[in-house]
Design an enzyme around this catalytic site. Sequence first.
Site, short mmCIF file in Angstrom:
data_model
loop_
_atom_site.label_atom_id
_atom_site.label_comp_id
_atom_site.label_asym_id
_atom_site.label_seq_id
_atom_site.Cartn_x
_atom_site.Cartn_y
_atom_site.Cartn_z
N HIS A 76 -0.75 -3.07 4.00
CA HIS A 76 0.41 -2.55 3.26
C HIS A 76 0.93 -1.23 3.83
O HIS A 76 1.91 -0.69 3.34
CB HIS A 76 0.04 -2.30 1.80
CG HIS A 76 -0.90 -1.14 1.62
ND1 HIS A 76 -2.25 -1.23 1.81
CD2 HIS A 76 -0.67 0.15 1.30
CE1 HIS A 76 -2.81 -0.06 1.61
NE2 HIS A 76 -1.87 0.80 1.30
C1 UD1 Z 1 1.33 4.19 -1.71
C2 UD1 Z 1 0.76 5.35 -0.91
C3 UD1 Z 1 -0.29 4.81 0.05
C4 UD1 Z 1 -1.34 4.00 -0.68
C5 UD1 Z 1 -0.69 2.92 -1.50
C6 UD1 Z 1 -1.73 2.24 -2.35
C7 UD1 Z 1 2.28 7.22 -0.47
C8 UD1 Z 1 3.07 7.90 0.57
N1 UD1 Z 1 1.78 6.03 -0.12
O1 UD1 Z 1 1.98 3.33 -0.80
O2 UD1 Z 1 -0.93 5.90 0.69
O3 UD1 Z 1 -2.20 3.42 0.28
O4 UD1 Z 1 0.29 3.53 -2.38
O5 UD1 Z 1 -1.38 0.96 -2.71
O6 UD1 Z 1 2.09 7.74 -1.54
N2 UD1 Z 1 6.33 -1.29 -5.38
C9 UD1 Z 1 6.40 -2.22 -6.40
N3 UD1 Z 1 5.63 -2.00 -7.51
C10 UD1 Z 1 4.84 -0.93 -7.66
C11 UD1 Z 1 4.78 0.00 -6.62
C12 UD1 Z 1 5.53 -0.20 -5.48
O7 UD1 Z 1 7.12 -3.21 -6.32
O8 UD1 Z 1 4.16 -0.82 -8.69
C13 UD1 Z 1 7.12 -1.52 -4.14
C14 UD1 Z 1 8.49 -0.89 -4.16
O9 UD1 Z 1 9.36 -1.74 -3.48
C15 UD1 Z 1 8.28 0.39 -3.36
C16 UD1 Z 1 7.20 -0.02 -2.35
O10 UD1 Z 1 6.39 -0.96 -3.04
O11 UD1 Z 1 9.45 0.84 -2.74
C17 UD1 Z 1 6.37 1.14 -1.85
O12 UD1 Z 1 5.79 1.87 -2.94
P1 UD1 Z 1 5.34 3.41 -2.74
O13 UD1 Z 1 4.71 3.90 -3.96
O14 UD1 Z 1 6.47 4.20 -2.18
O15 UD1 Z 1 4.30 3.35 -1.57
P2 UD1 Z 1 3.10 2.33 -1.30
O16 UD1 Z 1 3.44 1.51 -0.11
O17 UD1 Z 1 2.71 1.64 -2.55
N1 UDP Z 2 -7.50 -3.86 -4.67
C1 UDP Z 2 -7.37 -4.63 -5.84
N2 UDP Z 2 -6.61 -5.76 -5.79
C2 UDP Z 2 -5.98 -6.19 -4.66
C3 UDP Z 2 -6.11 -5.39 -3.48
C4 UDP Z 2 -6.87 -4.23 -3.52
O1 UDP Z 2 -7.94 -4.28 -6.88
O2 UDP Z 2 -5.31 -7.22 -4.69
C5 UDP Z 2 -8.27 -2.61 -4.72
C6 UDP Z 2 -9.39 -2.48 -3.72
O3 UDP Z 2 -10.58 -3.00 -4.24
C7 UDP Z 2 -9.48 -0.99 -3.46
C8 UDP Z 2 -8.09 -0.49 -3.74
O4 UDP Z 2 -7.39 -1.56 -4.39
O5 UDP Z 2 -10.36 -0.34 -4.37
C9 UDP Z 2 -7.41 -0.13 -2.45
O6 UDP Z 2 -6.07 0.21 -2.71
P1 UDP Z 2 -4.93 0.16 -1.61
O7 UDP Z 2 -5.36 -0.71 -0.49
O8 UDP Z 2 -3.68 -0.18 -2.34
O9 UDP Z 2 -4.79 1.67 -1.17
P2 UDP Z 2 -5.54 2.58 -0.08
O10 UDP Z 2 -6.99 2.53 -0.34
O11 UDP Z 2 -5.16 2.06 1.26
O12 UDP Z 2 -4.94 3.92 -0.31
#
Ligand code: UD1
Ligand code: UDP
Length: 359
Positions: free
Chosen positions: A205
């Site tokens: 992601h």
């Molecule tokens: C964010 C964090 C990343 C983390 C990830 C965990 C930052 C800069 N990035 O990335 O470090 O690894 O969360 O999962 O803070 N969206 C939805 N539903 C949601 C949330 C997001 O549809 O509940 C979609 C939206 O289209 C949004 C995109 O995901 O624009 C990105 O969401 P955003 O919170 O900006 O960053 P993540 O990629 O989730």
């Molecule tokens: N995770 C989850 N469901 C999923 C994918 C990931 O519960 O479908 C959990 C996973 O076990 C881990 C956390 O989400 O604890 C990791 O989050 P993510 O990969 O979104 O963020 P990152 O760790 O890269 O910041």
Amino acid sequence: MKICIVLGTRPEIIKMSPVIRACERLNVDYFILHTGQHYSYNMDRVFFEQLELPEAKYNLDAGSGSHGEQTGKILGGVERILMEERPDVVLVEGDTNTVLAGALAATKLHIKVGHVEAGLRSYDRQMPEEINRVLADYCSDYLFAPTENARRILIGEGVPDATIFVTGNTIVDAVYQNLELASSRKNALNDLNLEPKKYFLVTAHRQENVDVKKRFEGIIKGLERVADEFDLPVIYPIHPRARKMMNHFGINAHKIKFIEPVDYLSFLQLEAKAKLVLTDSGGVQEETCVLKVPCVTLRDNTERPETLAVGSNVLAGTSPENIIEQAQFMVTIENRWNNPFGDGKAGERIVEIVEGVQG
Ligand code: UD1
Ligand code: UDP
């Protein structure tokens, strides 16, 4: 002593859950401030419900947006609440925009900041997370380093030793606290018709991977080659950012089984029983190491070098050739490594340090 726990995304909810549970157990005066960075049911509420976490006292509903827009919204919202509540300490966890904004809002109000998972470095400033974690560390009064390595990095950057506490990573607590529950509750493998050790699990992601067509295509091609080569299912619970970008780039993949993001207990089961996990997630690199499941990281670097050092993880980048090569290697290794991320008591340790019982 009043503690404010700021969180906003899936990994923060999971990794803060042991800290929240410790606050409950130790009868600490605390509240949760949810920024609303993540808001979809399967990225947010499902974790509160399943992990039986208390409701957030506030939710800023910041939602998605560009980095400046999202960070700015959270910064203003957190500041408003901190001015009303005047906690003694604000705790943030990890490296998201929520973490940067939470830490910055607090330190400008001269409220002490505790950074859980301090001292991680990928040394790659192209990653938004690297900028967030460096700045959050520099705003912090308590730096909760998960390992000695993270502590050494902080010392090398001139952070005073007395402010650094090596606690272990709260992901170990989360895995230990929930794994047993996971096996007693439901069987995620049955739901997907999977047999233990006869499938691959994927998450990807990161902005620098899925927002760049060539890199995302490379990952998808690599995963399809893994599916072909081993003739086994490749399961990919797809993050909403990655889903959006796949549609945007028009990337197709017929050999990968895409599913919606799953709840934590299901994900833990899927991870624990996978033949191999391929990921660009930080938390998943750690969890696989704790669960003794080999991991191939779809990145060129990692801020979790402990996993490389113990041999649970390798870096493959995003080229299909490297992905298949590293997958072939990692399915052959023995999972005899020791978990470098602590004893599963990090949450309690952090709360005790903040409360002044220790440290
Ligand atoms: C964010 C964090 C990343 C983390 C990830 C965990 C930052 C800069 N990035 O990335 O470090 O690894 O969360 O999962 O803070 N969206 C939805 N539903 C949601 C949330 C997001 O549809 O509940 C979609 C939206 O289209 C949004 C995109 O995901 O624009 C990105 O969401 P955003 O919170 O900006 O960053 P993540 O990629 O989730
Ligand atoms: N995770 C989850 N469901 C999923 C994918 C990931 O519960 O479908 C959990 C996973 O076990 C881990 C956390 O989400 O604890 C990791 O989050 P993510 O990969 O979104 O963020 P990152 O760790 O890269 O910041």
